[in-house]
Scaffold this active site. Sequence first.
Site, PDB file in Angstrom:
ATOM      1  N   LYS A  76       0.853  -1.198   0.000  1.00  0.00           N
ATOM      2  CA  LYS A  76       0.000   0.000   0.000  1.00  0.00           C
ATOM      3  C   LYS A  76       0.884   1.242   0.000  1.00  0.00           C
ATOM      4  O   LYS A  76       1.876   1.283   0.747  1.00  0.00           O
ATOM      5  CB  LYS A  76      -0.902  -0.018   1.243  1.00  0.00           C
ATOM      6  CG  LYS A  76      -1.924   1.119   1.305  1.00  0.00           C
ATOM      7  CD  LYS A  76      -2.784   1.041   2.570  1.00  0.00           C
ATOM      8  CE  LYS A  76      -3.907   2.067   2.570  1.00  0.00           C
ATOM      9  NZ  LYS A  76      -4.760   1.987   3.789  1.00  0.00           N
ATOM     10  N   SER A 156      -9.887   2.225   2.760  1.00  0.00           N
ATOM     11  CA  SER A 156      -8.984   2.954   1.908  1.00  0.00           C
ATOM     12  C   SER A 156      -7.998   2.070   1.138  1.00  0.00           C
ATOM     13  O   SER A 156      -7.448   2.531   0.139  1.00  0.00           O
ATOM     14  CB  SER A 156      -8.173   3.941   2.755  1.00  0.00           C
ATOM     15  OG  SER A 156      -7.334   3.253   3.661  1.00  0.00           O
ATOM     16  N   SER A 180     -10.292  -0.126   6.873  1.00  0.00           N
ATOM     17  CA  SER A 180      -9.671  -0.033   5.549  1.00  0.00           C
ATOM     18  C   SER A 180      -8.999  -1.290   5.034  1.00  0.00           C
ATOM     19  O   SER A 180      -8.567  -1.310   3.880  1.00  0.00           O
ATOM     20  CB  SER A 180      -8.641   1.086   5.535  1.00  0.00           C
ATOM     21  OG  SER A 180      -9.283   2.304   5.358  1.00  0.00           O
TER      22      SER A 180
HETATM   23  N1  GLN Z   1     -13.358   4.524   6.030  1.00  0.00           N
HETATM   24  C1  GLN Z   1     -12.775   4.963   7.252  1.00  0.00           C
HETATM   25  C2  GLN Z   1     -12.395   6.410   7.139  1.00  0.00           C
HETATM   26  O1  GLN Z   1     -12.674   6.980   6.149  1.00  0.00           O
HETATM   27  C3  GLN Z   1     -11.617   4.109   7.628  1.00  0.00           C
HETATM   28  C4  GLN Z   1     -10.394   4.428   6.898  1.00  0.00           C
HETATM   29  C5  GLN Z   1      -9.242   3.575   7.325  1.00  0.00           C
HETATM   30  O2  GLN Z   1      -9.425   2.548   7.981  1.00  0.00           O
HETATM   31  N2  GLN Z   1      -8.053   4.022   6.989  1.00  0.00           N
HETATM   32  O3  GLN Z   1     -11.842   6.988   8.013  1.00  0.00           O
END
Ligand code: GLN
Length: 490
Positions: A76, A156, A180
């Site tokens: 990532k 994400s 995410s």
């Molecule tokens: N969807 C969540 C957010 O927007 C989690 C994102 C994540 O786990 N990095 O914060």
Amino acid sequence: MLDLSIAAARAALRAREFSAAELTQAHLAAIAALNPRLNAYITVTPEHAQAQAKAADAALARGEHGALTGIPIAIKDLFCTAGVRTTAASRILDPFVPPYESTVSANLRRDGAVMLGKANLDEFAMGSSNMTSAYGPVANPWSRRGDNRPLVPGGSSGGSAAAVAARIAMGATGTDTGGSIRQPASFCGVAGIKPTYGRCSRWGIVAFASSLDQAGPFARTVEDCAILLGSMAGHDAKDSTSADVPVPDFAAACARGVAGLRIGVPQEYRSDGMAPEIEALWQQGIAWLRDAGAEIVDVSLPHTKYALATYYIVAPAEASSNLARYDGVRFGLRTDGEDLVALYENTRAAGFGAEVRRRIMIGTYVLSAGYYDAYYLRAQKLRALILRDFTEAFRTCDALLTPTAPSAAFGQGEKMDDPVTMYLNDVFTVPANLAGIPGLSVPAGLDGQGLPLGLQILGRPFDEETVFAVGATLERAAGFDARPAVCAGA
Ligand code: GLN
């Protein structure tokens, strides 16, 4: 070759059925063919991959191998990689080539993994759809039956999940601050685990919300996730929140089964508006575990309804503090102005996308003198209560079973008008981050439109072994072998 699990590819490499160079080349060719459609990688690193594959073949020829020697993976693009551009999918880091390697990616490299490239993500890992990347959205390799409009891969870590699903990486790293890893795993029909907070070092990972961020793997099987996590995990003196605990043999735990385990079903996760297909899959998962010898118990997590609101105060608060460092002076983008304040303002206005700016504003607001007690302090108190709910529940059960996400993958552009609709994606995943406990998503079935759905297993802190045992049991029962529309390999 591209369809193999990591476990199978590892055995084939050791038996010299094919070389690491061949395996890497096959992946690079598949990336060249599919990445223009998927945009799963921001940066492809063929020279690195080929050099690492060559070193892997030399090690294999000597009979020396690590847990991942010759296995091609995606990283990532939130993990710093020495000498390789790291973007966090934000313009503000452009151009940033870290002089150092994150501990997690260094651990994977130490064990012989081959890095194919840097996977796309939501900007600074803020999002649930990969739509906020400054490098463009990722397309989910799956599409609805008879409808090829592009769907989101989740977020994400959408690029990581899409790459693994499309067979253009055998595994990938992700990070999970509020879901995410697990939500994109569910949307893309792959497995992904967020381990216990502290299991993996955060050193060298671009910070979003430091008390919630945790690295973890994606792979097409639960056992492969266990193999990857075994390499990624471990104490690191460079991260004061990394836990000094032994790393067990996670892969061995996958074979344990669930006989005698008590699996809790939290009643508060059964929201009124739950899609019937999600509810049906959850019931199916319960039946599978019961058939495999587990005892099913009802448990209550009474503060669940506050988790999403708590998360969307704590995470932006920490983000606003972490992102203060991007000021045009030290990293990446710099947009000059007539004085220092103008430099900051111009750089941050040009460098951050809309969602990141929204988080910074919310976070700054909830931390401001007049509102700190009303929002941030109350959120911290709720966080303690949410953790206590789990601690209580784990007195009567060994793991919890829930759906991973409230829906299957949705269309690119859907849910973009209203941030709260987007935030609702995270309703089943954020409690585990607030409590610091491990959570695994396992692909368990397809919905009526042919899209994958995941089930989530939550466990006690540092008991990923039980989580893997339950996950592997579900995986065997589900026999998920569907393939996405856009897919390399056979
Ligand atoms: N969807 C969540 C957010 O927007 C989690 C994102 C994540 O786990 N990095 O914060």
